[in-house]
Design an enzyme around this catalytic site. Structure first.
Site, PDB file in Angstrom:
ATOM      1  N   LYS A  82       0.838  -1.195   0.000  1.00 19.26           N
ATOM      2  CA  LYS A  82       0.000   0.000   0.000  1.00 19.26           C
ATOM      3  C   LYS A  82       0.874   1.246   0.000  1.00 19.26           C
ATOM      4  O   LYS A  82       1.922   1.287   0.650  1.00 19.26           O
ATOM      5  CB  LYS A  82      -0.917  -0.039   1.234  1.00 19.26           C
ATOM      6  CG  LYS A  82      -1.975   1.059   1.293  1.00 19.26           C
ATOM      7  CD  LYS A  82      -2.902   0.807   2.475  1.00 19.26           C
ATOM      8  CE  LYS A  82      -3.954   1.909   2.607  1.00 19.26           C
ATOM      9  NZ  LYS A  82      -4.911   1.611   3.703  1.00 19.26           N
ATOM     10  N   SER A 155      -9.827   2.206   2.446  1.00 13.36           N
ATOM     11  CA  SER A 155      -8.564   2.819   2.040  1.00 13.36           C
ATOM     12  C   SER A 155      -7.594   1.866   1.366  1.00 13.36           C
ATOM     13  O   SER A 155      -6.817   2.274   0.507  1.00 13.36           O
ATOM     14  CB  SER A 155      -7.893   3.502   3.231  1.00 13.36           C
ATOM     15  OG  SER A 155      -7.239   2.606   4.075  1.00 13.36           O
ATOM     16  N   SER A 179     -10.113  -1.028   7.054  1.00  9.48           N
ATOM     17  CA  SER A 179      -9.571  -0.919   5.702  1.00  9.48           C
ATOM     18  C   SER A 179      -8.717  -2.092   5.241  1.00  9.48           C
ATOM     19  O   SER A 179      -8.228  -2.082   4.113  1.00  9.48           O
ATOM     20  CB  SER A 179      -8.776   0.381   5.552  1.00  9.48           C
ATOM     21  OG  SER A 179      -9.642   1.478   5.629  1.00  9.48           O
TER      22      SER A 179
END
Length: 475
Positions: A82, A155, A179
């Site tokens: 991420k 997210s 998330s």
């Protein structure tokens, strides 16, 4: 091995084929990079693709393995992280337009640990602005590979999309209010939110530091066990990291789960929950019962205060995290993150004090529940995966309902595993979660692995057509 079979192999399967020399890290990395080039123009799951670097690392891994120097099950395996994990060799935007060119001076601890284990980082994955609920208008918004009109799940959206679409074998996500779990259910993955402090947050852009967790998003519990075993453990760079020993998560997966007690509060789990989600949870209970798991009625602690209070806790800590750039660069912020920070800056000390006491009481009550059971079962969200276009209204009007089954376990720091358990009437994946005592990740992964041995939901994947909009098909 057929090239067409490579993208949707599990991490553990492709790792074993690499170890045995049946396929090479160079071949596997090349196939995935070609697939990213073919598909990600539509999917938008990657913010940065590190093709040249990945191929260099794949060549190094291949040479090492041929010499008999195998580092373990991540050696030569392509994964992605991420875009809030610091990397010295690529920008780390955290989904924010103002940070789109920021190249950190050091790597996140989790990135260093993955690379030391031999993992090949394919790139950085798209995410919402600042890791809250909405994408910045000038940054990429990834699509759900099961259907482009539907939400990709909070997210860690790029992590969910890329892993589900066969563009990496695993990814890292972060979870402040759901998330990891929300994109795992929306994209049909296995996601682990570890105990708070089990995984270092050093070098990870914060949303709300007392709520943030870093964990793996994968296709199977075994794959998650590999990733978690590498990234978990104490880190001097993160004073909140735990000194507890890290178990051999992968080696312990086949230990029996017969006799495990799983608590269920039917009013909490089924009240006001969509019938399709209820069905997935009930079917999961049936499958686990057939494996010898005992379901025990429990009373879930009063949680409305922490569900509604989660936003206040998150917003105040987010305001602190953005103090250097907000309100100084307010005009560069998107509306959803801006609204969260404004909410946090308006909280009074009385508000925060009351919330702190409510959080403390909830954590104490939840700990007592675990005196009588080993795990809890719950949905991830009470509704079917919504359409992406409906998310702004949900975030504005009913964020508490969206986080009913996720936010409380960020407030408590409890570990969870999200597992794919079926599909809704529209063909979108639906997951459920198991929740454990602190540091019970080994038990959660064992239970997840046993469930996946008795079901095949985790083997389904979306069919994507190059240079076309993702199709809604179950393969």
């Amino acid at each position: 091995m057929r090239t067409s079979a490579i993208p949707f192999s599990t991490l553990t399967d492709i790792s074993e084929k690499i170890r045995l020399g049946e396929v090479s890290p160079v071949e596997v990395t090349s196939v995935l990079l070609d697939r990213i080039e073919d598909l990600d123009g539509n999917l938008k799951s990657y913010t940065t693709v590190l093709g040249e670097r990945a191929m260099t690392k794949a060549c190094e891994a291949e040479a090492d393995i041929r010499r008999g120097f195998w580092k373990g099950p991540l050696h030569g395996v392509p994964i992605a992280v991420k875009d809030l994990c610091y990397t010295t060799y690529a920008p780390t935007s955290a989904g924010m337009h103002i940070h789109r060119d920021f190249v950190p001076p050091f790597n996140a601890t989790v990135v260093d640990r993955l690379e030391r284990a031999g993992a090949i980082i394919l790139g950085k994955l798209t995410m919402t602005e600042g890791a809250f609920g909405g994408h910045h208008p000038q940054m990429k918004t990834p699509l759900n590979p099961w259907h482009p009109e539907y939400w990709t799940g909070a997210s860690s959206s790029g992590s969910g999309a890329a892993t589900a679409a066969g563009l990496c074998y695993a990814s890292l996500g972060s979870d402040t209010g759901g998330s990891i779990r929300l994109p795992s259910t929306a994209c049909g993955l296995t996601g682990v939110k570890p105990t708070f402090g089990r995984v270092s947050r050093h070098g990870v852009f914060p949303l709300a530091e007392s709520l943030d967790h870093i964990g793996p998003m994968t296709r199977t519990a075994a794959d998650a066990a590999v990733i978690l075993g590498v990234i978990a453990g104490e880190d001097p760079g993160d004073p909140t990291s735990l000194a507890a020993p890290v178990p051999d998560y992968l080696g312990g997966l086949n230990a029996p789960i017969r006799g495990i007690r799983v608590g269920i509060d039917e009013e909490y789990v089924f009240g006001g929950v969509d019938p399709a989600v209820q069905r997935v949870v009930r079917d999961a209970m049936d499958a686990l019962s057939s494996l010898g798991v005992r379901f025990v009625p429990v009373r879930f602690p009063e949680h409305e205060a922490v569900v509604s209070g989660w936003k206040s806790a998150c917003s105040l800590e987010t305001a602190i995290a953005h103090e250097a750039t907000y309100p100084a660069q307010e005009s560069a912020y998107g509306p959803i993150l801006k609204g969260l920070i404004d909410h946090g800056r308006k909280l009074t000390t009385f508000d925060y004090g009351k919330l702190t006491l409510e959080r403390m009481n909830f954590c104490g009550a939840l700990k007592k529940v675990f005196e009588d059971v080993d795990l809890l079962i719950a949905p991830v969200i009470p509704m079917m995966t919504p359409k992406a276009a409906d998310l702004p209204a949900i975030m504005a009007e009913d964020v508490g309902r969206l986080g009913r089954f996720t936010g409380p376990f960020n407030m408590s720091g409890s570990p969870t595993v999200t597992l794919q358990g079926g599909f809704d009437p529209g063909g979108l994946p639906v997951g459920f979660q198991l929740v454990g005592r602190h540091l019970a990740e080994d038990l959660l992964l064992r239970a997840g692995h046993a469930f996946q041995g008795a079901t095949d939901w985790h083997t389904r994947h979306p069919e994507l057509v190059p240079a076309a909009t993702p199709a809604l098909e179950i393969a």
